[in-house]
Design a protein around this motif. Structure first.
Motif, mmCIF file in Angstrom:
data_model
loop_
_atom_site.group_PDB
_atom_site.id
_atom_site.type_symbol
_atom_site.label_atom_id
_atom_site.label_comp_id
_atom_site.label_asym_id
_atom_site.label_seq_id
_atom_site.Cartn_x
_atom_site.Cartn_y
_atom_site.Cartn_z
ATOM 1 N N PRO A 101 1.591 6.374 -1.001
ATOM 2 C CA PRO A 101 0.312 5.725 -0.938
ATOM 3 C C PRO A 101 -0.986 6.369 -1.789
ATOM 4 C CG PRO A 101 0.809 6.320 1.085
ATOM 5 C CD PRO A 101 2.124 6.640 0.385
ATOM 6 N N TRP A 102 -0.987 7.636 -1.946
ATOM 7 C CA TRP A 102 -2.146 8.278 -2.441
ATOM 8 C C TRP A 102 -1.943 8.285 -3.788
ATOM 9 C CZ3 TRP A 102 1.084 10.565 1.086
ATOM 10 C CH2 TRP A 102 2.050 11.518 0.593
ATOM 11 N N GLU A 103 -0.971 7.766 -4.542
ATOM 12 C CA GLU A 103 -0.976 7.659 -5.921
ATOM 13 C C GLU A 103 -0.853 6.252 -6.314
ATOM 14 O OE1 GLU A 103 2.625 9.530 -6.997
ATOM 15 O OE2 GLU A 103 1.743 11.841 -6.540
ATOM 16 N N GLU A 115 -3.262 6.886 7.445
ATOM 17 C CA GLU A 115 -2.549 6.231 6.536
ATOM 18 C C GLU A 115 -3.455 5.642 5.450
ATOM 19 O OE1 GLU A 115 1.318 4.273 8.702
ATOM 20 O OE2 GLU A 115 -0.537 3.176 8.994
ATOM 21 N N ALA A 156 0.864 -1.130 -0.009
ATOM 22 C CA ALA A 156 -0.206 0.160 0.111
ATOM 23 C C ALA A 156 0.807 1.191 -0.055
ATOM 24 C CB ALA A 156 -0.848 0.033 1.313
ATOM 25 N N GLY A 165 -6.352 7.952 -1.520
ATOM 26 C CA GLY A 165 -6.099 9.079 -2.540
ATOM 27 C C GLY A 165 -5.873 10.481 -1.851
ATOM 28 N N ALA A 166 -6.159 10.386 -0.702
ATOM 29 C CA ALA A 166 -6.038 11.925 0.044
ATOM 30 C C ALA A 166 -4.522 12.166 0.078
ATOM 31 C CB ALA A 166 -6.769 12.037 1.085
ATOM 32 N N VAL A 202 -4.717 1.770 -4.314
ATOM 33 C CA VAL A 202 -4.940 0.557 -3.797
ATOM 34 C C VAL A 202 -6.223 0.687 -2.887
ATOM 35 C CG1 VAL A 202 -2.430 -0.216 -3.766
ATOM 36 C CG2 VAL A 202 -3.675 0.957 -1.681
ATOM 37 N N TRP A 221 -4.660 8.273 3.089
ATOM 38 C CA TRP A 221 -3.836 8.374 2.088
ATOM 39 C C TRP A 221 -4.022 7.322 0.725
ATOM 40 C CZ3 TRP A 221 1.377 8.195 5.445
ATOM 41 C CH2 TRP A 221 1.545 9.073 6.263
ATOM 42 N N THR A 222 -4.137 5.847 1.411
ATOM 43 C CA THR A 222 -4.434 4.898 0.292
ATOM 44 C C THR A 222 -5.976 5.167 -0.132
ATOM 45 O OG1 THR A 222 -5.924 3.558 1.928
ATOM 46 C CG2 THR A 222 -3.676 3.195 2.031
ATOM 47 N N LEU A 278 2.871 2.155 2.646
ATOM 48 C CA LEU A 278 2.912 2.676 4.038
ATOM 49 C C LEU A 278 4.154 2.441 4.654
ATOM 50 C CD1 LEU A 278 -0.755 1.787 5.053
ATOM 51 C CD2 LEU A 278 0.122 4.240 4.231
#
Lengths: 237, 606
Positions: A86-88, B497, A62, B503-504, A91, B500-501, A64
């Protein structure tokens, strides 16, 4: 919210191309991971004793664990393990404890990543939590939370679906139905899944290729042991 | 967008029947909500088709609530600013003449001002001369300086804070030893009626007074050695050869009024202070005067502060020095000095005027000084409370952004700077506030590090309303940041976290996840900082001064009342107001902390 827009559309057919090619190294405290996973299957289950690092593998996938080294190919995209944030990654990560945002209701949790409401509610309906859409996480039972977290992962999984003990809090009947729903979802989406579960029925129900994580690293389990061998995809059970 | 979802909705809208699912759910899951609301399913499915319905409703409600709270706060501040007489407003009335004076001269000046013909209002700031001179030197906004002795006026001239040649001698004070009225006096056969004595005390008489006091130390209150009255008292004791007798048995207090108060409240049996402070105070009894030649001339000097530009300053000083005021000056317990003398004309050494015998004072001070003359009411409760709250709110507003940013950084960073930064952050919490105030003054004072820079933009921060805000903000900031840090630390980092996953990006994650989850904790920090700001005293009095109607907050008003003859009765009102505000603040804080805990218990686990 932006992830969806940024990602190239995932296309492709269920051929024998390599779906996942993962080479990871992470050394942290007592944990020393050095694993290699390469498969053409869409569905992968990682099993192994607790504390061995199964959850950590999902976290690395992911994005992280920025200290991880190695590389990761999902379909035709390749990242080095710690580089792409992770934001790109696009997942859908479902952590072991659901981690629903407590200040948002269920629908807001599902649409957090930018999914539209209709999509969110159909997905919720598939895993039997669409009647909870306007409830707060604090008013949900453990099983309900788990289903909402699963729906959230499904809604946001654009490239990779990561499920960590996703069905543990469900009773047998519902577990069976929810596994069926995930199975259909995988059949409809060209998104690889990595499942971590201690329950053999999960991997079996989802017809996963089983990989065993031990001190020696990640090894593909003897296919003869894994119960139903990987069947052809795209077909509902 | 997902073929899977669309197909289900279009082709087989009842493939996964929400109704059935919900029904079974109700059977399998015995959560109370379900038992009570078996029809939730119908409700939620009905809501699905609405294009803009309840999806973001929860978030909207929270956002609306936060925005409403902020709006109310801003409205409150605006209202307070508007309600505050002359605090931050531009007034069309000519500005009042700001007279900074030795506390011992305060009552006299107020009486003079009361009969002053000029239409200009006068605002007094009174404290020990040794404190007001440095404050003016540091840029305090004064027009006229009145000192309780000549040495400080010379010092002020040397510092260049008064107009050269403008200093005038306006009165002379005398030292008395006094006791609390009604206390057992010394066995002096010739002691006259309480409070009316004109006796001059020689060394033996003072010794007898000191011996007459029963009980252990301390026995004699006097002001600190830098305060004029304290210096004179020490001079007198030295020249009478009494140093050994008092030695460690004295209490040194802040200024002339404090000497009086220490005796008036019964803390110390005897006091050595100005006749003008004691005369007319029914709580006190004069035991006798010290010989006038035993201490330097306790002269009251007035001068125009350099660069004031206030047109009434010269007139006021002239008025003070004019012979027509002699009667009033005498009636306030002072003596009138000889011919009008200018500072540069006198030599600082010995007494320039023949020591007047106290017996020659034509007026018996006490009887001539009515208590209810309507002057010197002291600070009014309403404006002071409003100003306190305004100072506190503004301080919290300014502290919020830095506190949230720093608290958040401390909660999440792995940087090596975290330890040192955390320690520096706590510094104002453990430093005496007076030291904090000194540092602020060194930075923002008119001769400080940043003061001249600000002055170029026409901003004078020290000794203004905004200095009080600054002091409250700086002193409250550590508490604020620490509470904010704890709030962020109590938020499981895996929520972020997870965001983030989804997409933020980190900034958006902060806004949408970390901040909302920590919000009650941030609010609790704000309340705590507000409470601290409301109670702020030490730093404020150093950097903002105790300027009535401008920087005087509750704590400062209480301090002022503590040292004023009128204060003893009214002080309880202010103390009560402080207590009420403090209790309300703490109750709010407790409520918000509970909410922070509740919010985090909400969900997540299991």
């Amino acid at each position: 919210m932006s992830a969806e827009r940024d990602l190239p559309p995932m296309t492709g057919t269920a051929t024998a191309r390599i779906r996942l090619d993962v080479e990871l190294r992470l050394r942290r405290g007592t944990l020393d991971l050095d694993t290699h996973l390469r498969t053409s299957e869409q569905r992968v289950a990682i099993v192994g004793p607790s504390g061995i690092g199964k959850t950590t593998i999902l976290r690395i996938l992911a994005g992280l664990e920025p200290t991880a080294a190695g590389r990761l190919s999902v379909g035709d995209v390749t990242w080095s393990a710690g580089d792409v944030p992770p934001w790109e990654r696009g997942v859908g990560w479902m952590p072991q404890d659901a981690l629903l945002f407590p200040h948002l209701d269920v629908l807001e949790n599902l649409t957090f990543g930018g999914a539209d409401r209709a999509h969110a509610s159909t997905t919720a309906a598939a895993v039997e939590c669409d009647h909870l859409l306007h409830r707060r996480p604090r008013n949900l039972s453990g099983g309900e939370r788990q289903r909402v977290a699963l729906a959230r992962a499904l809604v946001s999984a654009k490239r990779l679906l990561l499920l960590d003990e996703p069905f543990g809090a469900l009773d047998d009947a519902r577990r069976h139905r929810v596994i069926g729903a995930v199975d259909r979802w995988l059949a409809d989406h060209d998104v690889p899944m990595v499942l971590v579960s201690h329950d053999r029925r999960d991997a079996a129900g989802l017809r996963c290729e089983r990989w065993v994580l031990s001190e020696g690293g990640l090894k593909r389990a003897d296919p003869s042991v894994a119960q139903p061998a990987a069947a052809d995809e795209g077909q509902a059970p | 967008m997902t073929p899977w979802g669309r197909r289900n909705r279009r082709g087989h809208p009842r493939t996964v029947d929400p109704g059935r699912g919900g029904g079974q759910h109700a059977l399998l899951d015995f959560s109370p909500q379900h038992a009570r609301r078996p029809r939730t399913v119908t409700l939620s499915t009905r809501q699905l088709p609405t294009p803009l319905g309840g999806s973001r409703r929860g978030a909207v409600v929270v956002a609306v609530r936060v925005r409403a709270a902020v709006a109310i706060l801003v409205a409150l501040v605006v209202w307070l600013i508007a309600a505050m007489p002359g605090s931050a407003q531009v007034s069309t009335v000519p500005p009042p003449l700001r007279v900074w004076s030795a506390v011992s001269v305060g009552p006299l000046l107020e009486r003079l001002a009361d009969s002053w013909s000029d239409g200009t209002g006068i605002r007094f700031v009174t404290d020990a001369t040794s404190r007001i001179v440095p404050q003016i030197a540091a840029g305090a906004p004064a027009d006229v300086l009145v000192t309780a002795d000549r040495t400080w006026m010379l010092e002020a001239t040397d510092l260049g804070i008064v107009e050269p040649g403008s200093a005038r001698r306006i009165a002379r004070n005398r030292l008395v030893i006094f006791a609390r009225a009604g206390s057992a006096g010394a066995p002096e056969p010739d002691r006259v009626e309480a409070g009316t004595t004109n006796a001059i005390l020689d060394a033996a008489a003072v010794r007898a007074l000191l011996k007459g006091v029963r009980g252990p130390d301390p026995i004699l209150a006097l002001a600190g050695p830098d305060v004029p009255v304290g210096r004179y008292a020490r001079e007198a004791l030295r020249s009478l050869g009494l140093e050994g007798d008092v030695d460690r048995r004295v209490v040194a207090v802040g200024n002339a009024r404090a000497v009086v108060n220490a005796v008036a409240v019964g803390e110390v049996p005897l006091g050595l202070g100005y006749a003008s402070d004691v005369a007319g105070d029914p709580a006190l009894r004069i035991e006798g005067y010290l010989p006038a030649d035993s201490y330097g001339p306790a002269e009251v000097w007035a001068a125009i502060v350099r660069g004031t530009g206030h047109t009434a300053a010269q007139a006021f000083v002239d008025e003070l020095a004019s012979a027509s005021r002699a009667e009033l000056i005498r009636s306030a317990g002072f003596t009138v000095p000889g011919p009008d003398v200018r500072l540069d004309a006198v030599d600082v050494g010995g007494p320039d005027v023949p020591a007047r015998s106290p017996g020659a004072a034509s007026v018996t001070p006490r009887r001539d000084r009515p208590r209810t003359d309507g002057i010197a009411e002291g600070p009014a409760l309403g404006p002071v409370v409003l100003r306190s709250i305004l100072v506190g709110l503004l301080a919290v507003m300014f502290a919020t952004l830095p506190a949230v940013m720093l608290g958040r950084w401390l909660a999440r960073t792995h940087s090596r700077a975290r330890g040192p930064v955390g320690a520096v952050l706590l510094l104002p919490l453990v430093l005496p506030p007076v030291v904090t105030g000194f540092v602020l003054l060194a930075l923002f004072g008119s001769s400080g590090l940043l003061g001249p820079l600000l002055a170029q933009f026409g901003v004078r921060l020290s000794f203004s309303f905004w200095a009080a805000v600054l002091a409250a903000a700086v002193v409250g900031f550590p508490l604020y940041a620490v509470v904010v840090r704890n709030a962020f630390e109590s938020v499981d980092p895996r929520y972020e976290e997870l965001a983030w996953t989804l997409g933020a990006r980190p900034r958006s994650t902060f806004r949408r996840v970390a901040l909302p989850l920590a919000l009650p904790g941030v609010a609790a920090g704000a309340v705590l900082a507000l409470a601290r700001g409301l109670g702020e005293f030490g730093a404020t009095i150093v950097v903002a001064g105790n300027i009535e109607g401008e920087t005087q907050t509750l704590a400062l008003a209480v301090y002022r009342l503590l040292e004023s003859p009128e204060g003893r009765g009214r002080i309880w009102l202010f103390v009560l107001a402080s207590a009420v505000i403090a209790v309300l603040g703490l109750a709010l804080w407790e409520w918000l902390s509970t909410r922070q805990r509740a919010r985090l218990l909400d969900g997540g686990g299991r």
